[in-house]
Design a protein around this motif. Structure first.
Motif, PDB file in Angstrom:
ATOM      1  N   SER B 240       0.782  -1.248  -0.119  1.00  0.00           N
ATOM      2  CA  SER B 240       0.144   0.087  -0.033  1.00  0.00           C
ATOM      3  C   SER B 240       0.971   1.224  -0.064  1.00  0.00           C
ATOM      4  O   SER B 240       0.380   2.394  -0.700  1.00  0.00           O
ATOM      5  CB  SER B 240      -0.645   0.000   1.077  1.00  0.00           C
ATOM      6  OG  SER B 240      -1.758  -1.243   1.312  1.00  0.00           O
ATOM      7  N   THR B 241       2.073   1.338   0.852  1.00  0.00           N
ATOM      8  CA  THR B 241       2.982   2.347   1.087  1.00  0.00           C
ATOM      9  C   THR B 241       3.490   2.538  -0.602  1.00  0.00           C
ATOM     10  O   THR B 241       3.536   3.799  -0.912  1.00  0.00           O
ATOM     11  CB  THR B 241       4.030   1.980   1.967  1.00  0.00           C
ATOM     12  OG1 THR B 241       3.455   1.928   3.237  1.00  0.00           O
ATOM     13  CG2 THR B 241       4.700   3.112   2.073  1.00  0.00           C
ATOM     14  N   LYS B 243       2.183   1.901  -3.431  1.00  0.00           N
ATOM     15  CA  LYS B 243       1.092   2.316  -4.128  1.00  0.00           C
ATOM     16  C   LYS B 243       0.969   3.852  -4.193  1.00  0.00           C
ATOM     17  O   LYS B 243       0.991   4.649  -5.035  1.00  0.00           O
ATOM     18  CB  LYS B 243      -0.279   1.593  -4.085  1.00  0.00           C
ATOM     19  CG  LYS B 243      -0.518   0.325  -4.474  1.00  0.00           C
ATOM     20  CD  LYS B 243      -1.653  -0.340  -3.771  1.00  0.00           C
ATOM     21  CE  LYS B 243      -1.765  -1.679  -4.440  1.00  0.00           C
ATOM     22  NZ  LYS B 243      -3.054  -2.172  -3.863  1.00  0.00           N
ATOM     23  N   LEU B 244       0.795   4.160  -2.862  1.00  0.00           N
ATOM     24  CA  LEU B 244       0.446   5.436  -2.546  1.00  0.00           C
ATOM     25  C   LEU B 244       1.766   6.409  -2.832  1.00  0.00           C
ATOM     26  O   LEU B 244       1.649   7.572  -3.274  1.00  0.00           O
ATOM     27  CB  LEU B 244      -0.014   5.682  -1.041  1.00  0.00           C
ATOM     28  CG  LEU B 244      -0.613   7.196  -0.724  1.00  0.00           C
ATOM     29  CD1 LEU B 244      -1.722   7.685  -1.572  1.00  0.00           C
ATOM     30  CD2 LEU B 244      -0.800   7.037   0.668  1.00  0.00           C
TER      31      LEU B 244
END
Lengths: 433, 433
Positions: B240-241, B243-244
């Motif tokens: 997730s990190t 991606k963001l």
């Protein structure tokens, strides 16, 4: 003798009671007939309700309907109904249900005089009161002599359980439902067995094809109108109370219902919770109109408190004087910081969330846990009082109550002697009370 | 010049660095070859890792594997591996991964000497380190000269995001993953675009038939072994990190990642929450063994606090000195009364519930809401401290940590200066830190 037989003995009208009622009711019927004859009105009086059906309890009311021919316009029927009603009593009181009607009192007996149309079974009714005489006919024809006392026992038992009556504040079992249950099952004990073993919805007759058509917790097809669920007013709560009450009665012992075997409760002050009473003035409206709005008022406040983090755990409504809603929460104060859950990083608006919270006054974040964004922000309201006052403005609490929002009083009943009554009612709750 | 190019410039080894490393590594390889020759051991040294592949960052470590013929028993291989390793350094240190190995230091360069078996692609490996030389070969054959700096940029970017490295405390992207991503996508920018547009799991190669076989958030089939997911260690959090982080890098501006544009946080004291640090001694174990147990320890406490009504909202692990877990709750104290939900009235045990709570010391009920029974009972523990101490006894917090339960310390870091470090780390969290 068991508790229920004892109750029946205390509440069944005596032969003397019957004579007294007859001496009151007969002259009224005669007066109505004379009134109609003298004015040439095609209408006749009929006694309906439990008194007519022989399922009445001691000191009950008497319902007299005046059945008008269907040729009359509603306006005329209502007007004449009131005129006849007023002529019968010293102090007639005008009431309103589907039509206006007259309530009177003769020697301590409350008598309702209600106008309706004369219809036959299967005939299209004009208003729901028109059906009431058909109900009386049906019960008189189908209930046995022994069944009458069985109905009385069932009514008395439901009264003890606080689920007797279809009025919105009770949302329980009407007298007519009790009569139909006894007609179908024979005895009070059989009805008890039925509820004791019931799982899920009540559907009568069993296996009814109306299960899908009627979605309420209890379905009892009206034998006078198969399009009607006679038990539509029974709430899930009342149905559940009937189930558990009957099971306790049959399996645990009657004393658990008829005596308070619950023992003592710990002192409410030791709960260390946050109890608040939310009060507004009570407008002069019938329960059917008022009560749903009070429920809405309560649900709005509970929603606000939930959203605010105060963790409301239970509530109690009292409309005896004003409209008072008691709500108990786990907390009177919540932290200044609240963790605000943002979108998943998979969504486009994750960037908007980052932008929005970057640079804004906050406690922490944005940070990721798993696949979602979080930020620790300042909470707007940290007390029950400020939270409810701030947020109630934006909610509809019922069309007759909205105007009282400004008069909302929020008190802690542990510190407000005036609210000791509702607090006592609330804290003494023990099944089935 | 943009941030990432600047970072590359600062962290790419210079020609002088390369010369220096060569002058350190070559003599070591020569010594190993001589050792093996003189003892008649069929083994040869090979430089693996990022230095061998030309994707190393400044001041990186050097990994030298000694490949033994498969005829040797594991015990012999391990013994000789250690013996050779020890002969190379003034102050050799024995370490342990799949086999014991030697860590040494020459002129400030950290060098690992790791024994393994010599295998060919497709050949059955004996332990996972045996595969490492194959990885080096694959990358050297498939990564272009330009690609090497692209790998470095990707590594540096992931370092900034705190998701570089497969060790359990990071659970991020290994150097090998970075190399495979560049081999597959060509440039750092392409990899950024990939993560920026990625929804859900990372599955590479795209449309891979291994989607069902591997269930972790990130799947990257190892080209040297199609039965292996090279990205198995990447956590949902790290994915997730990525991606963001990539989306912010491409769409919001690099400064959001490379400079702290987050502004200041409100003072932690104003949160009015309950922050506690739960500390136990740290046993001397490698992270791979220890960290999962620390996570378990944290999850057990969070579970206890949740169950206890304290509403834990977030947590932070710090194992720098001892094992410290910071947990923030909404409440330090919960009410004495807790509402206990009983069965539905439909179940037979509703009667047992009635019997059990009738006569027992309690605050309220049993009463019905909807179709369920409730009772207001006394809560056993009303503070965080008492609740955790009482309940932790019954939980497994990891086989190497269970013995420290008695030494559990619970402190409020706002009132305990010794815990200011973990508090500061916790409260300064801002993406991607």
């Amino acid at each position: 003798m068991n508790y229920i037989d004892q109750l029946l003995l205390e509440n069944r009208p005596t032969p003397d009671d019957d004579k007294r009622y007859l001496s009151i009711v007969e002259p009224i019927l005669e007066k109505i007939r004379k009134f109609c004859n003298s004015k040439g009105i095609d209408a006749d009086p009929i006694v309906v309700g439990s008194y007519a059906k022989g399922t009445n309890l001691k000191n009950g009311d008497v319902d007299i309907f005046i059945r008008f021919d269907r040729k009359y316009k509603t306006q005329y029927m209502e007007k004449m109904g009131l005129e006849i009603g007023r002529s019968l009593f010293k102090e007639p009181v005008e009431k309103y249900a589907e039509h206006p009607y007259i309530m009177g009192n003769v020697d301590g007996v409350k008598i309702d005089i209600v106008p309706c149309y004369r219809i036959n079974p299967g005939e299209k009714k004009i208003s729901s009161v028109d059906r009431t005489p058909l109900h009386s006919e049906y019960v008189k024809e189908n209930l046995t002599e022994d069944g009458k006392d069985e109905v009385r026992k069932l009514k008395l038992f439901f009264k003890v359980l606080n689920i007797y009556g279809s009025q919105v504040t009770v949302s329980g079992f009407s007298g007519y439902i009790c009569e139909l249950l006894i007609i179908q099952m024979g005895t009070f004990e059989s009805v008890c067995s039925y509820f004791s073993g019931l799982h899920g919805r009540m559907i009568l007759p069993p296996g009814s094809k109306y299960t899908d058509k009627f979605t309420s917790p209890a379905v009892l097809i009206d034998p006078c109108d198969s399009d009607r669920n006679a038990a539509a007013a029974v709430s899930l709560q009342s149905l559940s109370t009937a189930k558990l009450g009957c099971r306790i009665f049959l399996k645990m012992g009657q004393e658990y219902i008829f005596e308070n075997k619950g023992g003592k409760f710990l002192n409410v002050e030791e709960r260390n919770t946050a109890i608040r009473v939310f009060s507004i003035p009570k407008p002069d409206l019938i329960d059917d109109i008022l009560y749903p709005q009070v429920v809405k008022f309560r649900d709005v406040i509970i929603g606000i408190l939930n959203q605010g983090g105060f963790q409301p755990t239970s509530s109690y409504i009292d409309t005896e004087k004003d409209i008072s809603v008691l709500i108990e929460c786990d907390h009177a104060i919540v932290p200044n910081m609240v963790i605000h859950q943002g979108p998943s990083v998979d969504f486009e608006n994750a960037l908007d969330f980052m932008k929005k919270w970057t640079g804004i006054e906050r406690f922490s974040g944005p940070y990721i846990v798993g696949d979602r964004l979080y930020v620790g922000v300042k909470r707007e309201c940290v007390t029950i009082e400020s939270c409810v006052r701030k947020n109630i403005e934006t909610f509809d609490i019922g069309k007759n109550l909205n105007k009282y929002k400004d008069e909302l009083e929020i008190t802690d009943p542990l510190r407000t002697p005036a609210n000791s009554t509702i607090l006592k009612k609330y804290t003494s709750r023990y099944f089935p009370k």
